[in-house]
Design a protein around this motif. Structure first.
Motif, PDB file in Angstrom:
ATOM      1  N   VAL A   3       0.672  -1.136   0.033  1.00 31.62           N
ATOM      2  CA  VAL A   3      -0.091  -0.063  -0.061  1.00 31.62           C
ATOM      3  C   VAL A   3       0.744   1.227  -0.088  1.00 31.62           C
ATOM      4  O   VAL A   3       0.771   2.215  -0.721  1.00 31.62           O
ATOM      5  CB  VAL A   3      -0.976   0.042   1.136  1.00 31.62           C
ATOM      6  N   SER A   4       1.927   1.224   0.773  1.00 30.41           N
ATOM      7  CA  SER A   4       2.959   2.295   0.935  1.00 30.41           C
ATOM      8  C   SER A   4       3.407   2.586  -0.474  1.00 30.41           C
ATOM      9  O   SER A   4       3.523   3.845  -0.939  1.00 30.41           O
ATOM     10  CB  SER A   4       4.102   2.154   1.647  1.00 30.41           C
ATOM     11  N   GLN A   6       2.226   1.919  -3.351  1.00 30.66           N
ATOM     12  CA  GLN A   6       1.064   2.440  -4.262  1.00 30.66           C
ATOM     13  C   GLN A   6       0.802   3.900  -4.083  1.00 30.66           C
ATOM     14  O   GLN A   6       0.698   4.756  -4.956  1.00 30.66           O
ATOM     15  CB  GLN A   6      -0.333   1.764  -3.977  1.00 30.66           C
ATOM     16  N   ARG A   7       0.756   4.282  -2.607  1.00 33.30           N
ATOM     17  CA  ARG A   7       0.503   5.542  -2.508  1.00 33.30           C
ATOM     18  C   ARG A   7       1.783   6.312  -2.782  1.00 33.30           C
ATOM     19  O   ARG A   7       1.384   7.527  -3.154  1.00 33.30           O
ATOM     20  CB  ARG A   7       0.196   5.755  -0.995  1.00 33.30           C
ATOM     21  N   TYR A   8       2.932   6.066  -2.622  1.00 32.51           N
ATOM     22  CA  TYR A   8       4.060   6.859  -3.051  1.00 32.51           C
ATOM     23  C   TYR A   8       4.104   7.154  -4.561  1.00 32.51           C
ATOM     24  O   TYR A   8       4.360   8.072  -5.217  1.00 32.51           O
ATOM     25  CB  TYR A   8       5.326   6.289  -2.560  1.00 32.51           C
ATOM     26  N   THR A  11       1.669   9.619  -5.229  1.00 33.29           N
ATOM     27  CA  THR A  11       2.266  11.011  -4.922  1.00 33.29           C
ATOM     28  C   THR A  11       3.416  11.341  -5.772  1.00 33.29           C
ATOM     29  O   THR A  11       3.512  12.632  -6.041  1.00 33.29           O
ATOM     30  CB  THR A  11       2.886  10.800  -3.242  1.00 33.29           C
ATOM     31  N   PHE A 108       4.805  12.996   1.281  1.00 29.79           N
ATOM     32  CA  PHE A 108       4.704  11.421   1.369  1.00 29.79           C
ATOM     33  C   PHE A 108       4.880  11.045   2.712  1.00 29.79           C
ATOM     34  O   PHE A 108       4.247  10.415   3.503  1.00 29.79           O
ATOM     35  CB  PHE A 108       5.600  10.731   0.599  1.00 29.79           C
ATOM     36  N   VAL A 112       1.065  11.762   3.791  1.00 24.72           N
ATOM     37  CA  VAL A 112       0.424  10.538   3.051  1.00 24.72           C
ATOM     38  C   VAL A 112       0.733   9.338   3.914  1.00 24.72           C
ATOM     39  O   VAL A 112      -0.244   8.770   4.538  1.00 24.72           O
ATOM     40  CB  VAL A 112       0.882  10.313   1.779  1.00 24.72           C
ATOM     41  N   GLN A 116      -1.769   6.952   6.403  1.00 30.55           N
ATOM     42  CA  GLN A 116      -2.035   5.741   5.904  1.00 30.55           C
ATOM     43  C   GLN A 116      -1.933   4.595   7.179  1.00 30.55           C
ATOM     44  O   GLN A 116      -2.529   3.704   7.309  1.00 30.55           O
ATOM     45  CB  GLN A 116      -1.317   5.305   4.748  1.00 30.55           C
TER      46      GLN A 116
END
Length: 213
Positions: A3-4, A6-8, A11, A108, A112, A116
């Motif tokens: 998940v990290s 994908q979020r990064y 971003t 991030f 972010v 998360q």
């Protein structure tokens, strides 16, 4: 970590879009400079993602949450800017774009990722006290949150220690004791929610009981 990642990537894409937008005049949105910027992004973003995820993995054990819960904090989060240090000579030549990428890194790690982590922790705590979740899975969850120490975590573990499933109750009490050995303090209101046997076990740790916590 998935998940990290994908979020990064999302971003970083936002930051790279801002870089391209700043770099191009409004009348050259379909110019060769735009294509060059997109091609550079196709190479730069994956490399930056790999370097950033490596730094984040090093910081994983340093994350902690405020005492009352909320977004997790990451001491040493500034280290996410280290992958950009080799690009500093180039960044000086294109300072606005370079600063946007640096800002993206900090967005991030400071906004972010902590949120998360907070949402993930809240989801785990809800599942931990949910009887519909299999006992074996809840026992693993109890052991997994033993490295945290906020009141929401302790409250969830107190509930788990009173669970009807022996496996969950044992894991919950073990995780609670792990936290108490580290923090040495527990709220009286939470102590009284434990079974008499669990209370004796907790008091044997020679912790300080205070109210309110």
């Amino acid at each position: 970590m998935r998940v990290s990642l994908q979020r990064y990537v999302l971003t970083a894409l936002g930051g790279w879009t801002a870089v391209v937008a700043v770099s191009l005049p409004s009348d050259q949105l379909l110019s060769t400079e735009l294509l060059l910027g997109m091609r550079t992004g196709l190479v730069g973003i994956p490399l930056l993602t790999i370097a950033t995820m490596f730094v984040i993995s090093l910081l994983a054990d340093r994350r902690y949450e405020p005492a009352n819960g909320g977004a997790l904090r990451i001491p040493g989060g500034w280290m996410v800017a280290l992958p950009l240090v080799p690009l500093l000579p180039i960044g000086i030549l294109a300072l606005p774009q370079y600063l946007i990428i640096v800002a993206t890194q900090f967005v991030f790690v400071l906004w972010v990722l902590p949120r998360q982590d907070s949402r993930d922790t809240a989801a785990v705590l809800r599942s931990l006290v949910d009887p519909a979740v299999p006992a074996e899975q809840r026992a693993r969850m109890a052991r997994a949150v033993a490295g945290l120490h906020s009141r929401p975590v302790v409250v969830a573990l107190v509930h788990a220690a009173n669970d009807e499933e022996p496996e969950v109750a044992e894991a919950g009490l073990d995780a609670l004791c792990t936290i108490l050995r580290r923090d040495r303090v527990l709220g009286e209101d939470l102590l009284l929610k434990l079974s008499p046997q669990a209370q004796r076990h907790v008091r044997a740790l020679d912790i300080r009981v205070r109210s309110p916590w």
